[in-house]
Scaffold this motif. Structure first.
Motif, PDB file in Angstrom:
ATOM      1  N   PHE A 109       0.832  -1.200   0.000  1.00 35.10           N
ATOM      2  CA  PHE A 109       0.000   0.000   0.000  1.00 35.10           C
ATOM      3  C   PHE A 109       0.873   1.258   0.000  1.00 35.10           C
ATOM      4  O   PHE A 109       0.543   2.238  -0.662  1.00 35.10           O
ATOM      5  CB  PHE A 109      -0.942  -0.001   1.197  1.00 35.10           C
ATOM      6  CG  PHE A 109      -2.070  -0.992   1.096  1.00 35.10           C
ATOM      7  CD1 PHE A 109      -2.199  -1.857   0.014  1.00 35.10           C
ATOM      8  CD2 PHE A 109      -3.008  -1.079   2.105  1.00 35.10           C
ATOM      9  CE1 PHE A 109      -3.240  -2.776  -0.062  1.00 35.10           C
ATOM     10  CE2 PHE A 109      -4.064  -1.986   2.037  1.00 35.10           C
ATOM     11  CZ  PHE A 109      -4.174  -2.831   0.956  1.00 35.10           C
ATOM     12  N   GLN A 110       1.984   1.235   0.719  1.00 36.98           N
ATOM     13  CA  GLN A 110       2.870   2.411   0.731  1.00 36.98           C
ATOM     14  C   GLN A 110       3.463   2.647  -0.657  1.00 36.98           C
ATOM     15  O   GLN A 110       3.575   3.792  -1.096  1.00 36.98           O
ATOM     16  CB  GLN A 110       3.991   2.248   1.769  1.00 36.98           C
ATOM     17  CG  GLN A 110       4.834   3.499   1.929  1.00 36.98           C
ATOM     18  CD  GLN A 110       4.008   4.693   2.386  1.00 36.98           C
ATOM     19  OE1 GLN A 110       3.292   4.623   3.384  1.00 36.98           O
ATOM     20  NE2 GLN A 110       4.093   5.808   1.659  1.00 36.98           N
ATOM     21  N   ARG A 111       3.825   1.585  -1.363  1.00 34.13           N
ATOM     22  CA  ARG A 111       4.342   1.747  -2.728  1.00 34.13           C
ATOM     23  C   ARG A 111       3.268   2.353  -3.640  1.00 34.13           C
ATOM     24  O   ARG A 111       3.565   3.195  -4.486  1.00 34.13           O
ATOM     25  CB  ARG A 111       4.831   0.400  -3.283  1.00 34.13           C
ATOM     26  CG  ARG A 111       6.120  -0.086  -2.654  1.00 34.13           C
ATOM     27  CD  ARG A 111       6.746  -1.262  -3.389  1.00 34.13           C
ATOM     28  NE  ARG A 111       5.917  -2.442  -3.467  1.00 34.13           N
ATOM     29  CZ  ARG A 111       5.791  -3.354  -2.509  1.00 34.13           C
ATOM     30  NH1 ARG A 111       6.444  -3.218  -1.374  1.00 34.13           N
ATOM     31  NH2 ARG A 111       5.014  -4.420  -2.690  1.00 34.13           N
ATOM     32  N   MET A 112       2.027   1.942  -3.446  1.00 28.92           N
ATOM     33  CA  MET A 112       0.926   2.484  -4.251  1.00 28.92           C
ATOM     34  C   MET A 112       0.723   3.973  -3.946  1.00 28.92           C
ATOM     35  O   MET A 112       0.520   4.782  -4.846  1.00 28.92           O
ATOM     36  CB  MET A 112      -0.393   1.734  -3.979  1.00 28.92           C
ATOM     37  CG  MET A 112      -0.369   0.255  -4.266  1.00 28.92           C
ATOM     38  SD  MET A 112      -0.029  -0.146  -5.985  1.00 28.92           S
ATOM     39  CE  MET A 112       1.443  -1.112  -5.784  1.00 28.92           C
ATOM     40  N   ILE A 113       0.791   4.322  -2.661  1.00 26.95           N
ATOM     41  CA  ILE A 113       0.657   5.727  -2.247  1.00 26.95           C
ATOM     42  C   ILE A 113       1.760   6.555  -2.888  1.00 26.95           C
ATOM     43  O   ILE A 113       1.497   7.612  -3.478  1.00 26.95           O
ATOM     44  CB  ILE A 113       0.713   5.844  -0.704  1.00 26.95           C
ATOM     45  CG1 ILE A 113      -0.534   5.223  -0.073  1.00 26.95           C
ATOM     46  CG2 ILE A 113       0.886   7.300  -0.268  1.00 26.95           C
ATOM     47  CD1 ILE A 113      -0.414   4.968   1.439  1.00 26.95           C
TER      48      ILE A 113
END
Length: 147
Positions: A42-46
């Motif tokens: 999720f952090q990579r997507m953000i």
């Protein structure tokens, strides 16, 4: 891409709104998931969305005269739906992954819609770069959903 080139950008603010909603959705989901690998995903997507939004902001300013900081109703509605169903589910991490993969679908749909419209060459190039980034994000989310 487009045989006809205009000087005005089209549909860029819609893409940014969907991406802004996605960022917010990912951040809220990240707080709730248990699996550290999903949290890292999720952090990579953000991060990918934030970079893409910044790359598109000059075109939003061109389109409407100011930065686009709004969000998309469609993604907000999906987040509300996800919040409701996770209250009744034991496997919340997978629900978030599934719903966020749908957000990736919506993002790709908006980018492709913009690419079908006449755009200045530099905007087309920015959209193509954002499309590649978001396709990569979508692929990663799809892989996580299958696990």
């Amino acid at each position: 891409m487009n045989a006809q080139q205009g000087n005005e950008v089209n549909h860029i603010t819609d893409i940014i709104q969907v991406m802004n909603s996605g960022i917010d959705f990912y951040e809220k989901a990240q707080e709730k998931v248990q699996d550290p690998a999903i949290g890292a995903l999720f952090q990579r997507m953000i991060d990918a969305r934030k970079v893409s939004v910044e790359n598109l902001q000059p075109y939003a300013i061109n389109q409407q005269g100011e930065r686009e900081d709004g969000s998309s109703f469609a993604v907000e509605a999906r987040r509300a739906y996800t919040a409701l169903i996770t209250k009744f589910s034991a496997n919340n991490d997978q629900i978030y992954v599934k719903e966020l993969e749908e957000v990736e679908d919506k993002t790709l749909e908006e980018i492709k819609a913009a690419m079908k419209k006449p755009q200045p060459h530099d905007c087309e190039a920015a959209l193509a770069k954002v499309l590649l980034t978001m396709q990569s994000c979508h692929t990663e989310m799809s892989r996580m959903q299958k696990h």
